[in-house]
Motif scaffolding. Structure first.
Motif, short mmCIF file in Angstrom:
data_model
loop_
_atom_site.label_atom_id
_atom_site.label_comp_id
_atom_site.label_asym_id
_atom_site.label_seq_id
_atom_site.Cartn_x
_atom_site.Cartn_y
_atom_site.Cartn_z
N ARG A 145 8.59 30.50 -16.14
CA ARG A 145 7.79 30.72 -14.93
C ARG A 145 7.29 29.40 -14.34
N ARG A 149 8.08 27.79 -10.72
CA ARG A 149 7.01 27.34 -9.81
C ARG A 149 7.30 25.94 -9.27
N CYS A 165 12.25 41.09 -19.97
CA CYS A 165 11.35 41.12 -18.81
C CYS A 165 12.06 41.88 -17.68
N VAL A 169 9.51 42.98 -12.52
CA VAL A 169 8.45 42.03 -12.88
C VAL A 169 8.82 40.63 -12.41
N ILE A 170 10.08 40.25 -12.62
CA ILE A 170 10.55 38.94 -12.16
C ILE A 170 10.42 38.84 -10.64
N SER A 173 6.88 38.50 -9.26
CA SER A 173 6.21 37.21 -9.48
C SER A 173 6.23 36.34 -8.24
#
Length: 307
Positions: A145, A149, A165, A169-170, A173
């Motif tokens: 993550r 970013r 995951c 959810v991915i 984000s």
């Protein structure tokens, strides 16, 4: 309770001071074993310890056998393959790691390796830019993550796959677009960054068939574990495809062969550097101390890695 910090390579002083404050203000005692060169010193120091904090120090069955009072061991860092989990479990000892504490440090190193590689190791020749490139992240945990970013700040197009995951959810984000499987990740992306642990399922899983799916001028970066790479097959593939590059924060067992064959398409740090920042050092050590105190106070086993 006696908390032992056993570190062949010590924490920074500010980290030790922070650990001591956490431990002692909660009524426990702190013992230090630093820069030891003889494992027998480790055996002696752990003999009456109730809790143990280590970095990359190996907590083997022999260490466990000498630790008659040990109830918990915490590896200050994300990886925990230096802990003999089977031996811990057999003795009823809780083993933990400190996930997330060095995530930004590792993520920044990923980007540093990428810039170094696409700029041809700063050899004076024209390179390329990261902006607009497709970056695939294999495993979307704390490090993944953070890589996403930072990569977004570079203007990269970020994709991710994680078997544990969910895609929603991915996507939720806002950092990456999920793909269906790891094959799709390698097919789609110019660069793939590995963040998977070394498990029975993942060891040697990054092989010729998978990496061979990458588009022309593909770049593979590994800041996870060397065991996930099938080195023989990667060498074979890179001999066949002279456009591929490999950079790693975990020196391969076949480092000399990689360097000889692919001098301008391969780079590995001389030692694992991902968590080697002052900030990560401090964060992981203090987190380990807090987890031990919480365990003794409330029984919290949130970050337990053995069963």
């Amino acid at each position: 309770m006696k908390v032992l910090v056993a570190t062949e390579k010590p924490f920074a002083k500010v980290a030790v001071d922070g650990i001591r404050e956490v431990v002692e203000k909660n009524g426990h005692t702190l013992a230090l074993l630093e820069k030891y060169t003889d494992v027998n010193d480790f055996y002696a120091a752990v003999a009456d310890a109730d809790a143990l904090i280590v970095r990359s120090d190996k907590v083997t069955k022999e260490v466990i056998d000498h630790a008659k009072n040990l109830k918990i061991v915490v590896r200050a860092g994300a990886g925990y393959d230096n802990l003999d989990l089977e031996a811990c479990t057999a003795r009823g000892i809780v083993a933990m790691n400190t996930p997330g504490q060095n995530s930004n440090a590792v993520a920044e190193l990923v980007m540093g390796l990428l810039v170094y590689c696409v700029r041809n190791s700063y050899n004076g020749k024209s390179g390329s830019e990261l902006m607009g490139k497709k970056l695939g992240i294999l495993a979307f945990g704390n490090v993944g993550r953070n890589v996403a970013r930072i990569a977004n700040g570079f203007g990269m197009k970020v994709y991710a796959y994680d078997a544990f995951c969910p895609a929603d959810v991915i996507n939720a984000s806002g950092l990456a677009t999920a793909v269906a499987n790891q094959e799709a990740l390698f097919e789609e992306c110019d660069i793939v960054s590995l963040h998977i642990p070394a498990t029975a399922e993942t060891k040697n899983s990054i092989n010729k068939a998978l990496v061979g799916l990458m588009p022309k001028n593909g770049l593979l970066v590994n800041t996870a574990r060397k065991e996930v790479i099938n080195e023989d097959e990667l060498i074979e593939l890179m001999q066949e495809r002279t456009d591929l590059k490999y950079v790693a924060d975990v020196m391969p067992a076949a480092d000399a062969k990689f360097r000889t064959l692919f001098a301008d398409r391969y780079f590995a740090t001389p030692k694992k550097m991902g968590a080697q920042t002052a900030e990560a050092n401090i964060n992981a050590g203090i987190a380990a101390a807090k987890q031990i105190v919480d365990f003794f106070t409330t029984g919290n086993t949130r970050f337990q890695v053995n069963k």
